[in-house]
Write a protein that holds these residues in place. Structure first.
Motif: not given
Length: 320
Positions: A102-104, A247-254
């Motif tokens: 979540l922090l990422w 969407v791209v950032t959520v995928i990249e972060g998780l």
């Protein structure tokens, strides 16, 4: 009385077949187009279902089982929701991994997004050598996360690293940027953000190029300054780009995995859910059920962010 004579037939036209009608040619062409369209959509769809959805549904099913992955499918023992209960209550690495993920995600949503948008706005002003700047800023995105990890290991080395030498602490009191569990996550986030910023910049730059210049001219005629023009005219037009960025950032972060695994295999403060999935499925423990349950948790978290935001966006665009 003069006999009516038929016009003579030439040798080239006698017995020649009539060309097909225009309607028949159009029907044949439409049939071929449908066949090509069906193949172009059907084959990738089948591959996507076979390579993505079938394994995903298989992971959901295996998350309710206990299996070491060595025996056959007959050795699978169904245990219900006990894997999820055990992970939440008795797996000490789970909650630190959730917090780190979540922090990422929060870091990537704030820092690279803001910096990427700022760089896109600057490059949209037709700067001299703008193409060179775009290439240099986008270059880290071409590199894999594993290679980014190796590069930043050289930067963060305690004695010979670039950062400690620039700060002047390499010889006296070197900071162990990647070995200290209190700061190594933030050090790795800087490396991941360095790579992600170029991608966000490119997305926003493409969106800014598509904005109608007449909108900016109309705002200038109304007396709006540069800040008002951007936040009241340009930024609202970028809503589709904002959805893509989210969407791209959520995928990249998780899905972050490579960079922390290269540094210390996702341990000592760098625990992530993707690392726990790998450790439990192909690691020494080989607990397929636990690994599948962790993968389902990661999937639910990612879908929660994406579906909620998309629902709000589409509800705002619905005229009803």
């Amino acid at each position: 009385m003069t006999a009516t004579q038929n016009p003579p037939r030439t040798a080239g036209t006698a017995g020649a077949p009539r060309p097909p009608s225009r309607r028949r040619r159009a029907t044949a062409l439409a049939g071929r187009e449908k066949l090509v369209l069906g193949l172009m959509l059907g084959i990738p769809s089948l591959l996507h279902i076979a390579l993505v959805w079938v394994p995903a549904l298989g992971s959901v099913a295996l998350s309710f089982s206990s299996w070491d992955g060595i025996g056959g499918f007959g050795d699978i023992r169904w245990v219900g929701a006990s894997n999820y209960v055990d992970i939440v209550t008795s797996y000490p690495r789970f909650w630190p991994a959730v917090r780190n993920n979540l922090l990422w995600l929060l870091f990537l949503l704030v820092v690279p997004t803001v910096v990427g948008l700022l760089l896109a706005v600057l490059l949209d002003r037709q700067l001299r050598f703008g193409r060179v700047y775009q290439s240099v800023l986008y270059l880290p995105m071409v590199l894999s996360l594993a290679l980014v990890g190796f590069i930043w290991q050289l930067v963060y080395q305690p004695e010979q690293g670039l950062l400690n030498n620039v700060l002047g602490t390499a010889a006296t009191d070197p900071v162990n940027w990647l070995g200290d569990p209190d700061i190594n996550l933030y050090a790795v986030l800087v490396a991941a953000g360095w790579r992600h910023t170029g991608y966000i910049m490119l997305l926003y730059l493409a969106g800014l190029k598509a904005v109608d210049p007449a909108l900016k001219e109309a705002a200038a005629l109304d007396g709006a300054n540069a800040w008002q023009t951007f936040f009241r005219v340009t930024f609202p037009v970028l809503k589709p780009v904002n959805v893509v960025v989210l969407v791209v950032t959520v995928i990249e972060g998780l899905r972050a995995f490579d960079i922390v695994y290269v540094i210390n295999k996702g341990r000592n403060g760098l625990e992530l859910l993707s690392v726990l999935v790998t450790d439990n499925i192909i690691g020494e423990s080989s607990r397929i059920g636990w690994g599948s349950a962790l993968a389902v948790v990661l999937l639910v978290i990612s879908l929660g962010f994406i579906v909620t935001y998309l629902f709000q966006v589409f509800r705002e665009e619905d005229p009803a």
